[in-house]
Design a protein around this motif. Structure first.
Motif, short mmCIF file in Angstrom:
data_model
loop_
_atom_site.label_atom_id
_atom_site.label_comp_id
_atom_site.label_asym_id
_atom_site.label_seq_id
_atom_site.Cartn_x
_atom_site.Cartn_y
_atom_site.Cartn_z
N ARG A 44 24.34 -14.29 -35.07
CA ARG A 44 24.04 -15.42 -35.96
C ARG A 44 25.20 -15.70 -36.90
O ARG A 44 25.56 -16.85 -37.15
N ARG B 89 20.96 -19.98 -36.04
CA ARG B 89 19.82 -19.06 -36.16
C ARG B 89 19.22 -18.72 -34.77
O ARG B 89 18.92 -17.59 -34.48
N SER B 90 19.09 -19.74 -33.93
CA SER B 90 18.57 -19.52 -32.58
C SER B 90 19.59 -18.75 -31.75
O SER B 90 20.76 -19.12 -31.67
N VAL C 98 19.73 -18.56 -28.60
CA VAL C 98 20.15 -19.38 -27.46
C VAL C 98 21.33 -20.27 -27.87
O VAL C 98 22.35 -20.33 -27.18
N LYS D 29 18.98 -6.28 -29.79
CA LYS D 29 17.97 -6.52 -30.82
C LYS D 29 17.26 -5.22 -31.20
O LYS D 29 16.11 -5.25 -31.63
N GLU E 21 15.02 -2.24 -31.49
CA GLU E 21 13.73 -1.90 -30.88
C GLU E 21 13.11 -3.07 -30.11
O GLU E 21 12.09 -2.90 -29.45
N HIS E 22 13.72 -4.26 -30.24
CA HIS E 22 13.19 -5.44 -29.54
C HIS E 22 13.95 -5.77 -28.26
O HIS E 22 13.76 -6.83 -27.68
N ILE F 45 19.83 -16.46 -18.61
CA ILE F 45 19.47 -15.44 -19.59
C ILE F 45 18.70 -14.33 -18.92
O ILE F 45 17.79 -14.58 -18.12
N PHE F 46 19.06 -13.11 -19.23
CA PHE F 46 18.29 -11.94 -18.78
C PHE F 46 17.85 -11.17 -20.02
O PHE F 46 18.61 -11.00 -20.96
N PHE F 47 16.59 -10.73 -19.99
CA PHE F 47 16.08 -9.96 -21.12
C PHE F 47 15.74 -8.55 -20.68
O PHE F 47 14.96 -8.35 -19.74
N PRO G 97 13.96 -5.14 -22.04
CA PRO G 97 13.14 -4.64 -23.14
C PRO G 97 13.71 -3.33 -23.67
O PRO G 97 14.52 -2.69 -23.00
N PRO H 225 9.18 1.19 -25.64
CA PRO H 225 8.39 1.52 -26.83
C PRO H 225 8.29 3.04 -26.96
O PRO H 225 7.83 3.71 -26.04
N LEU H 226 8.75 3.58 -28.07
CA LEU H 226 8.79 5.03 -28.25
C LEU H 226 7.80 5.48 -29.32
O LEU H 226 7.63 4.80 -30.33
N ILE I 52 20.17 -2.71 -18.36
CA ILE I 52 19.03 -1.80 -18.27
C ILE I 52 19.51 -0.34 -18.38
O ILE I 52 18.92 0.46 -19.12
N PHE I 53 20.60 -0.03 -17.69
CA PHE I 53 21.12 1.33 -17.72
C PHE I 53 21.56 1.71 -19.14
O PHE I 53 21.24 2.79 -19.64
N VAL J 251 3.56 2.56 -30.48
CA VAL J 251 2.94 3.43 -29.46
C VAL J 251 1.86 4.29 -30.12
O VAL J 251 0.74 4.38 -29.64
N LYS K 146 4.46 -9.75 -30.98
CA LYS K 146 5.63 -9.55 -31.83
C LYS K 146 6.41 -10.86 -32.03
O LYS K 146 7.63 -10.84 -32.23
N PHE L 230 5.11 -4.89 -21.11
CA PHE L 230 5.81 -5.70 -22.10
C PHE L 230 6.07 -7.10 -21.56
O PHE L 230 6.66 -7.24 -20.48
N LEU M 268 14.21 -19.49 -27.09
CA LEU M 268 14.19 -20.95 -27.21
C LEU M 268 15.35 -21.44 -28.07
O LEU M 268 15.70 -20.81 -29.07
N LEU N 212 13.34 -14.22 -16.30
CA LEU N 212 13.92 -13.65 -17.51
C LEU N 212 14.05 -12.12 -17.45
O LEU N 212 15.01 -11.56 -17.96
#
Lengths: 207, 207
Positions: free
Chosen positions: A79, A85-86, A88, A106, A108-109, A119-121, A123, A126-127, A164-165, B88, B106, B121, B127, B200
């Protein structure tokens, strides 16, 4: 003048032909000096940076951005760098500054990977407990570039796997103090953790 | 006494045998009165609540929780209800209070579905612009329970789809003012949006 500004890293000759370069979060001057010492253009130069350098060395930072392929920063840094702010919109501006790939972490997000309008997300896992978050970002970056260096594949599909790795490695980092958990990891641990990431978001879309 | 405490909803007879019930975010007393009027136990009772009721009517809220199947709340509400910072750990405590399913929303960071030790998840769609976030949570809940009511399938796999469907509907809600965007939606719009959620997070895990 400060210690960082005086630090003039000298790359050993064997490093100068590396195909994958990860520029850690130091002053843009130091990052530039590392790039300048490469004997040939690496396949991929990835880079971490932070708000601090944006505040005190933005011009130089923008010069370095023109010479790298992949920027790895967190959401607040994205940002600040873009003024958007967005995330994207931020990604669109940042990808015009030089890098082809942008990873926005992000915490923990999770993390977002931006590349050519896609775009790839990924996660975050969750711990139940985060013992020590120190080093999670660097562990992500290390896992990410290590995965790419081993596979040598820079397709978007493989960049997703690298995110992911990296996320899986970061999820281990926070489980114990310092590098304790990372030092004891086996390949099986890593495979099982990656499988958890798959399970976490996996669903059959037949509506 | 206040307006809400005086509100005594009377269910039309045709509603009393509904198989899927969504208790909106009102006082636990009102929610309980709705459950009491059901002619037979619905297949699924889902419920929304908020910090306000935890502050002023926690005991009654806990009674309602024992009679429902699925609680839908946001992360801060989950933390307050459970007294746990980790979502969790929070989910483990809340699932002992009555519901079998727990959805933790969230906002721009997606939603988590907890069920029998498993976690799913669902990301939020990144956006470029959020025009008006009002009603996103209710739209999520409506899309979620509507999807389940239409399919009649309460397996974990189908609950995952319902969370994605609710997330897709919420992503439309914020694009325009009020229900403007929702009112103009076609089935094709919805299918295309769900496909975006698939893309995504989709990756080939071959490491």
């Amino acid at each position: 003048m400060n210690v960082l500004a005086d630090f003039d890293p000298v790359l050993p000759e064997s490093y100068q032909s590396s195909e994958f370069v990860m520029l850690g979060n130091l002053t843009p001057d130091v990052q530039m000096r590392v790039i300048d010492q490469m004997a040939k253009r690496p396949k991929l130069i990835a880079m971490d940076t932070m708000n601090f350098w944006m505040n005190i060395a933005m011009e130089r930072l923008l010069e370095v951005l023109k010479r790298i392929d992949c920027l790895i920063i967190n959401d607040e840094e994205a940002r600040q760098l873009s003024g958007e702010r967005s995330l994207v919109k931020a990604s669109e501006k940042i990808l015009q500054m030089g890098p082809k790939y942008l990873v926005i972490k992000k915490g923990e997000h999770g993390a977002l990977l931006f590349y050519e309008g896609q775009i790839f997300f990924a996660p975050a896992l969750p711990l139940a407990e985060v013992f020590d978050p120190t080093g999670a970002g660097d562990t992500f970056a290390g896992g990410f570039i290590g995965f790419l260096a081993k596979s040598g594949d820079l397709s978007f599909e493989n960049m997703k796997r690298a995110v992911i790795f990296g996320s899986a490695m970061a999820s281990f980092c926070v489980e114990k103090f310092g590098i304790e958990r990372l030092a004891e990891l086996t390949n099986i641990d890593v495979k099982q953790r990656v499988a958890k990431f798959v399970d976490l978001v996996n669903f059959d879309a037949q509506l």
